[in-house]
Design a protein around this motif. Sequence first.
Motif, PDB file in Angstrom:
ATOM      1  N   ASN A 187       0.866  -1.182   0.000  1.00 29.18           N
ATOM      2  CA  ASN A 187       0.000   0.000   0.000  1.00 29.18           C
ATOM      3  C   ASN A 187       0.905   1.235   0.000  1.00 29.18           C
ATOM      4  N   GLU A 189       1.403   5.372  -0.313  1.00 26.38           N
ATOM      5  CA  GLU A 189       0.654   6.596   0.009  1.00 26.38           C
ATOM      6  C   GLU A 189       0.403   7.454  -1.219  1.00 26.38           C
ATOM      7  N   ASN A 200       6.459   6.691   0.945  1.00 25.61           N
ATOM      8  CA  ASN A 200       5.932   5.988   2.114  1.00 25.61           C
ATOM      9  C   ASN A 200       5.128   4.788   1.639  1.00 25.61           C
ATOM     10  N   ILE A 201       5.553   3.611   2.077  1.00 21.68           N
ATOM     11  CA  ILE A 201       4.927   2.390   1.584  1.00 21.68           C
ATOM     12  C   ILE A 201       4.853   1.367   2.714  1.00 21.68           C
ATOM     13  N   ASN A 202       3.765   0.637   2.745  1.00 23.93           N
ATOM     14  CA  ASN A 202       3.588  -0.452   3.702  1.00 23.93           C
ATOM     15  C   ASN A 202       3.389  -1.741   2.921  1.00 23.93           C
ATOM     16  N   TYR A 203       4.101  -2.786   3.315  1.00 26.40           N
ATOM     17  CA  TYR A 203       3.901  -4.065   2.629  1.00 26.40           C
ATOM     18  C   TYR A 203       3.579  -5.159   3.641  1.00 26.40           C
ATOM     19  N   GLU A 204       2.892  -6.182   3.134  1.00 29.48           N
ATOM     20  CA  GLU A 204       2.608  -7.382   3.920  1.00 29.48           C
ATOM     21  C   GLU A 204       2.849  -8.591   3.035  1.00 29.48           C
ATOM     22  N   ASN A 257       4.735  -7.804   8.187  1.00 31.65           N
ATOM     23  CA  ASN A 257       4.167  -6.496   7.863  1.00 31.65           C
ATOM     24  C   ASN A 257       5.193  -5.427   8.212  1.00 31.65           C
ATOM     25  N   ASP A 259       6.449  -1.102   7.554  1.00 27.16           N
ATOM     26  CA  ASP A 259       6.357   0.258   7.000  1.00 27.16           C
ATOM     27  C   ASP A 259       7.748   0.683   6.544  1.00 27.16           C
ATOM     28  N   ALA A 261      10.014   3.855   4.585  1.00 27.13           N
ATOM     29  CA  ALA A 261      10.122   5.233   4.084  1.00 27.13           C
ATOM     30  C   ALA A 261      11.442   5.356   3.325  1.00 27.13           C
TER      31      ALA A 261
END
Length: 351
Positions: A187, A189, A200-204, A257, A259, A261
């Motif tokens: 996901n 931003e 800025n990115i979040n991965y799972e 999971n 986060d 940057a």
Amino acid sequence: MGVHCEINLFKPSDGVFIPGSTVSGIIKYAVDEETVFNKIDVSLKGNGRLVIRDQTRKRRQNMYIYRNSEEYVDIENIVHNDDKAPPLPVGLYEFPFNFTLPHSIPASLNYLRRNARYRVRCVITYYISIKFHRPGLFQFAKKFKKEITVATVIKPRLPMEPTIYGEQKTLFQLFSRKPNVVNIKANIENCVIDLGGRININYEIFNHTNLNLKGVETKLVEIYTFTTKGHRKVRLSKDIENTDTKTGSISSGESQNMDIAINVPSELGSLEYSNLVSRDYFVYITAIIPFPHTNAELEVPLQIGDRNDPSQETVDDPPPSYWEVMAEDQKKEGQEENEDEGDDESDGEKS
């Protein structure tokens, strides 16, 4: 013919022009003997040139060479045009010029790089040019030019709100009835990043296999795509230093999971609006799977660049202490090609 010339630009405060902006200044020239000019013209020109050498394929000891070229702007302003004009007296002369750059043009580029197979040279240049024409069949125009630097203002085509990207990799394993799948979900931003901005990115990652994943790597990657005549494409990629992150293993049946940057180096920017070359950026998220399986990898696309026009405050070139005589541009197309083929510069790029 004794004519000396200098081209003074009214530059933006950062010295860089953007598409759609005005390029203006004053041209000063001196004539040291009475000379007849039947035409004087001032132009704004921009063009691109691409040469790719395939160093693995040889024919009669010569490398295969692929080329392409493109014109981005060619605006001419006739200052003087009179076949019956009297000789121009000895003296100093000046006149202003004013041009507007088109909106959809690529940034300036000076690229030279090689890998095991290809050697690529790609140049995109913009410049102000002035030509002094003399009557007569064997009289060649005397030409002076001054290069300008153009940066790209991107037109967003990727999502500017939080967006989910995903990838799934199925592993083949003998004597296993249940699916062996690695799922990557990210996901981000914003896919449109300002120069020098932050990603800025979040991965799972879900490890639905009976193997333990060795780890996860994220990194920012720059990819150049070059297109020659005949639509032959060459793709060269480079990992951007100091943007990678590595994490630990993921056990079978577990997930991870995270986060992330990534600070984008200020010199990076997408290159668009050219049929010769594009420069694109991706965040790569790679789940490292034990041998003999290949890794699972997700590409998240990005655009990097300014979206708004910077300040158009301009400054003049500092006045010269003496007539700065610019070198004449006497190169012909053949000479330029020879220069390309004999170019032994160290690999690198400037844009």
